[in-house]
Design a protein around this motif. Structure first.
Motif, PDB file in Angstrom:
ATOM      1  N   LYS A 186       0.311  -1.294  -0.188  1.00 60.61           N
ATOM      2  CA  LYS A 186      -0.021   0.135   0.209  1.00 60.61           C
ATOM      3  C   LYS A 186       0.967   1.433   0.021  1.00 60.61           C
ATOM      4  CE  LYS A 186      -4.342   0.863   0.648  1.00 60.61           C
ATOM      5  NZ  LYS A 186      -5.559   0.753  -0.695  1.00 60.61           N
ATOM      6  N   TYR A 187       0.449   2.545  -0.921  1.00 65.29           N
ATOM      7  CA  TYR A 187       1.289   3.290  -0.922  1.00 65.29           C
ATOM      8  C   TYR A 187       0.710   4.196  -0.481  1.00 65.29           C
ATOM      9  CZ  TYR A 187       5.018   0.363  -3.268  1.00 65.29           C
ATOM     10  OH  TYR A 187       5.441  -0.485  -4.074  1.00 65.29           O
ATOM     11  N   TYR A 188       0.771   6.023  -0.019  1.00 62.07           N
ATOM     12  CA  TYR A 188       0.362   6.557   0.280  1.00 62.07           C
ATOM     13  C   TYR A 188       1.180   7.566  -0.018  1.00 62.07           C
ATOM     14  CZ  TYR A 188      -2.793   3.552   3.822  1.00 62.07           C
ATOM     15  OH  TYR A 188      -2.972   2.599   3.911  1.00 62.07           O
ATOM     16  N   LEU A 189       0.428   9.234  -0.306  1.00 59.58           N
ATOM     17  CA  LEU A 189       0.802  10.775  -0.350  1.00 59.58           C
ATOM     18  C   LEU A 189       0.052  11.617   0.004  1.00 59.58           C
ATOM     19  CD1 LEU A 189       0.913  11.589  -3.818  1.00 59.58           C
ATOM     20  CD2 LEU A 189       2.300  10.382  -4.149  1.00 59.58           C
ATOM     21  N   GLU A 190       0.782  13.248   0.239  1.00 63.24           N
ATOM     22  CA  GLU A 190      -0.379  13.859   0.520  1.00 63.24           C
ATOM     23  C   GLU A 190       0.747  14.708  -0.575  1.00 63.24           C
ATOM     24  OE1 GLU A 190       0.257  13.479   3.502  1.00 63.24           O
ATOM     25  OE2 GLU A 190      -0.258  12.783   4.375  1.00 63.24           O
ATOM     26  N   VAL A 191      -1.080  15.215  -1.484  1.00 59.80           N
ATOM     27  CA  VAL A 191      -0.274  16.295  -2.596  1.00 59.80           C
ATOM     28  C   VAL A 191      -1.259  17.542  -2.016  1.00 59.80           C
ATOM     29  CG1 VAL A 191      -1.447  15.440  -4.717  1.00 59.80           C
ATOM     30  CG2 VAL A 191       0.823  16.853  -5.134  1.00 59.80           C
ATOM     31  N   ASN A 192      -0.879  18.331  -3.030  1.00 60.30           N
ATOM     32  CA  ASN A 192      -1.136  20.052  -3.281  1.00 60.30           C
ATOM     33  C   ASN A 192      -1.577  20.389  -4.602  1.00 60.30           C
ATOM     34  OD1 ASN A 192      -1.471  22.552  -3.580  1.00 60.30           O
ATOM     35  ND2 ASN A 192      -0.310  23.072  -2.036  1.00 60.30           N
ATOM     36  N   PRO A 193      -2.942  19.919  -4.133  1.00 64.99           N
ATOM     37  CA  PRO A 193      -3.635  19.815  -5.818  1.00 64.99           C
ATOM     38  C   PRO A 193      -3.564  20.783  -6.616  1.00 64.99           C
ATOM     39  CG  PRO A 193      -5.541  20.387  -3.642  1.00 64.99           C
ATOM     40  CD  PRO A 193      -4.054  20.567  -3.247  1.00 64.99           C
ATOM     41  N   GLN A 194      -3.316  22.040  -6.558  1.00 67.45           N
ATOM     42  CA  GLN A 194      -2.392  22.983  -7.990  1.00 67.45           C
ATOM     43  C   GLN A 194      -1.302  22.521  -8.096  1.00 67.45           C
ATOM     44  OE1 GLN A 194      -2.076  27.012  -5.650  1.00 67.45           O
ATOM     45  NE2 GLN A 194      -3.773  26.671  -4.235  1.00 67.45           N
ATOM     46  N   ASN A 195      -0.427  21.143  -7.531  1.00 66.73           N
ATOM     47  CA  ASN A 195       0.729  20.502  -7.774  1.00 66.73           C
ATOM     48  C   ASN A 195       0.406  19.422  -9.422  1.00 66.73           C
ATOM     49  OD1 ASN A 195       2.817  19.749  -8.599  1.00 66.73           O
ATOM     50  ND2 ASN A 195       4.351  19.634  -6.421  1.00 66.73           N
ATOM     51  N   ILE A 196      -0.023  20.137  -9.818  1.00 65.69           N
ATOM     52  CA  ILE A 196      -0.348  19.649 -11.572  1.00 65.69           C
ATOM     53  C   ILE A 196       0.819  18.670 -11.983  1.00 65.69           C
ATOM     54  CG2 ILE A 196      -0.716  19.503 -13.860  1.00 65.69           C
ATOM     55  CD1 ILE A 196      -2.776  20.776 -11.344  1.00 65.69           C
ATOM     56  N   PRO A 197       2.022  19.115 -12.691  1.00 63.29           N
ATOM     57  CA  PRO A 197       2.987  18.423 -12.766  1.00 63.29           C
ATOM     58  C   PRO A 197       3.078  16.591 -11.704  1.00 63.29           C
ATOM     59  CG  PRO A 197       3.627  20.595 -12.237  1.00 63.29           C
ATOM     60  CD  PRO A 197       2.794  20.631 -11.831  1.00 63.29           C
ATOM     61  N   ALA A 198       3.238  17.248  -9.925  1.00 58.79           N
ATOM     62  CA  ALA A 198       2.997  16.389  -9.187  1.00 58.79           C
ATOM     63  C   ALA A 198       1.442  15.435  -9.242  1.00 58.79           C
ATOM     64  CB  ALA A 198       3.886  16.365  -8.073  1.00 58.79           C
ATOM     65  N   PHE A 199       0.630  15.839  -9.269  1.00 65.27           N
ATOM     66  CA  PHE A 199      -0.485  14.855  -9.689  1.00 65.27           C
ATOM     67  C   PHE A 199      -0.581  13.726 -10.536  1.00 65.27           C
ATOM     68  CE2 PHE A 199      -5.241  15.192 -10.779  1.00 65.27           C
ATOM     69  CZ  PHE A 199      -5.579  14.702  -9.981  1.00 65.27           C
ATOM     70  N   ARG A 200      -0.461  14.953 -11.748  1.00 65.49           N
ATOM     71  CA  ARG A 200      -0.617  13.787 -12.850  1.00 65.49           C
ATOM     72  C   ARG A 200       1.222  13.006 -13.302  1.00 65.49           C
ATOM     73  NH1 ARG A 200      -4.132  15.377 -14.423  1.00 65.49           N
ATOM     74  NH2 ARG A 200      -4.448  16.978 -15.996  1.00 65.49           N
ATOM     75  N   LEU A 201       1.659  13.500 -12.343  1.00 65.72           N
ATOM     76  CA  LEU A 201       3.177  11.912 -11.851  1.00 65.72           C
ATOM     77  C   LEU A 201       2.467  10.916 -11.732  1.00 65.72           C
ATOM     78  CD1 LEU A 201       6.314  11.115 -12.588  1.00 65.72           C
ATOM     79  CD2 LEU A 201       6.675  12.391 -10.490  1.00 65.72           C
ATOM     80  N   TYR A 202       1.476  11.377 -10.140  1.00 66.83           N
ATOM     81  CA  TYR A 202       0.908  10.012  -9.324  1.00 66.83           C
ATOM     82  C   TYR A 202       0.410   9.417  -9.761  1.00 66.83           C
ATOM     83  CZ  TYR A 202       3.817  13.452  -5.897  1.00 66.83           C
ATOM     84  OH  TYR A 202       5.056  13.810  -5.418  1.00 66.83           O
ATOM     85  N   GLN A 203      -0.784   9.852 -10.953  1.00 68.35           N
ATOM     86  CA  GLN A 203      -1.693   9.422 -11.696  1.00 68.35           C
ATOM     87  C   GLN A 203      -0.974   8.009 -12.524  1.00 68.35           C
ATOM     88  OE1 GLN A 203      -3.627  12.224 -13.479  1.00 68.35           O
ATOM     89  NE2 GLN A 203      -5.330  12.261 -12.239  1.00 68.35           N
ATOM     90  N   SER A 204       0.398   8.254 -13.240  1.00 68.67           N
ATOM     91  CA  SER A 204       0.561   8.410 -14.064  1.00 68.67           C
ATOM     92  C   SER A 204       0.999   6.669 -12.881  1.00 68.67           C
ATOM     93  CB  SER A 204       2.227   8.590 -15.158  1.00 68.67           C
ATOM     94  OG  SER A 204       3.121   8.694 -13.798  1.00 68.67           O
ATOM     95  N   PHE A 205       1.453   6.723 -12.075  1.00 66.68           N
ATOM     96  CA  PHE A 205       1.975   5.804 -10.909  1.00 66.68           C
ATOM     97  C   PHE A 205       0.911   4.955 -11.122  1.00 66.68           C
ATOM     98  CE2 PHE A 205       5.872   7.395 -12.506  1.00 66.68           C
ATOM     99  CZ  PHE A 205       6.730   6.003 -12.885  1.00 66.68           C
ATOM    100  N   ALA A 206      -0.132   5.498 -11.459  1.00 76.01           N
ATOM    101  CA  ALA A 206      -2.116   4.250 -10.129  1.00 76.01           C
ATOM    102  C   ALA A 206      -2.489   4.823  -9.408  1.00 76.01           C
ATOM    103  CB  ALA A 206      -1.401   2.952 -10.567  1.00 76.01           C
ATOM    104  N   TYR A 207      -1.656   6.015  -8.825  1.00 76.85           N
ATOM    105  CA  TYR A 207      -2.123   6.969  -7.397  1.00 76.85           C
ATOM    106  C   TYR A 207      -3.183   7.527  -7.649  1.00 76.85           C
ATOM    107  CZ  TYR A 207       2.317   6.541  -4.785  1.00 76.85           C
ATOM    108  OH  TYR A 207       3.213   6.371  -4.517  1.00 76.85           O
ATOM    109  N   GLN A 208      -4.312   6.779  -6.497  1.00 76.71           N
ATOM    110  CA  GLN A 208      -5.927   7.444  -6.649  1.00 76.71           C
ATOM    111  C   GLN A 208      -6.554   8.261  -5.825  1.00 76.71           C
ATOM    112  OE1 GLN A 208      -8.279   4.180  -7.953  1.00 76.71           O
ATOM    113  NE2 GLN A 208      -7.434   3.837 -10.099  1.00 76.71           N
ATOM    114  N   GLU A 209      -6.721   9.375  -6.153  1.00 78.08           N
ATOM    115  CA  GLU A 209      -7.434  10.452  -4.848  1.00 78.08           C
ATOM    116  C   GLU A 209      -8.164   9.590  -3.898  1.00 78.08           C
ATOM    117  OE1 GLU A 209      -9.442  13.766  -6.043  1.00 78.08           O
ATOM    118  OE2 GLU A 209      -9.064  13.513  -8.576  1.00 78.08           O
TER     119      GLU A 209
END
Ligand SMILES: CC(C)(COP(=O)(O)OP(=O)(O)OC[C@H]1O[C@@H](n2cnc3c(N)ncnc32)[C@H](O)[C@@H]1OP(=O)(O)O)[C@@H](O)C(=O)NCCC(=O)NCCS
Length: 138
Positions: free
Chosen positions: A96-119
């Protein structure tokens, strides 16, 4: 990343507008018993171009920070660090993998999405006591 690398990493960490880490934060993380901190370096010179820090406890991992020198962003280095991270954790039995991200941080958000992280939720007033963080899991 070792303690003696931290001074070279401080300027990179400071460039992260939405999540800047201080020298003390880096030192604390390198010394933390559950923490793993790795650098990505220019091959021929051993110069750090970015870093990743995460903490593993049992089958869970929390990604604390990933940062690439702005001069070297958008060249696939963040992706390579994430691939390394997931591979490292898989080998340690992380499920199980967790993280917090600032929703304004689009580069990081997209990077995590591309590794199958979900909100997976929100942490209210997480950043500087005023900005919400998006909780993501994989
Ligand atoms: C987030 C960060 C680590 C990405 O590193 P990077 O080396 O530039 O990313 P990569 O070139 O490997 O890109 C990998 C994926 O990330 C996403 N991405 C990266 N930069 C992006 C941008 N400017 N806009 C949208 N998506 C972006 C894309 O999904 C990209 O895949 P693609 O190139 O196939 O579209 C980097 O922007 C950074 O260091 N930001 C400052 C620190 C930070 O905010 N860290 C996150 C803390 S939670």
């Amino acid at each position: 990343m070792e303690i003696e690398d931290v001074d070279e990493v401080v300027p990179i960490a400071a460039t992260s507008i939405l999540n800047p880490w201080s020298r003390d934060m880096l030192l604390g993380e390198v010394a933390h018993p559950f923490s793993h901190c790795f650098l990505i370096c220019r091959e021929e010179e051993d110069v750090p171009l970015g870093f990743i820090c995460f903490r593993n406890v049992g089958e869970e991992s929390e990604l604390l920070n990933i940062c690439i020198d702005p001069m070297h962003q958008k060249k696939g280095l963040g992706k390579r660090l994430m691939e390394f991270y997931i591979d490292f954790c898989c080998q340690k039995g992380v499920k199980k993998y967790y993280l917090e991200v600032n929703p304004q941080n689009i580069p990081a958000f997209r990077l995590y999405q591309s590794f199958a992280y979900q909100e997976a939720g929100k942490r209210k007033n997480f950043y500087q006591g005023k900005y919400d963080a998006l909780l993501m899991e994989r």
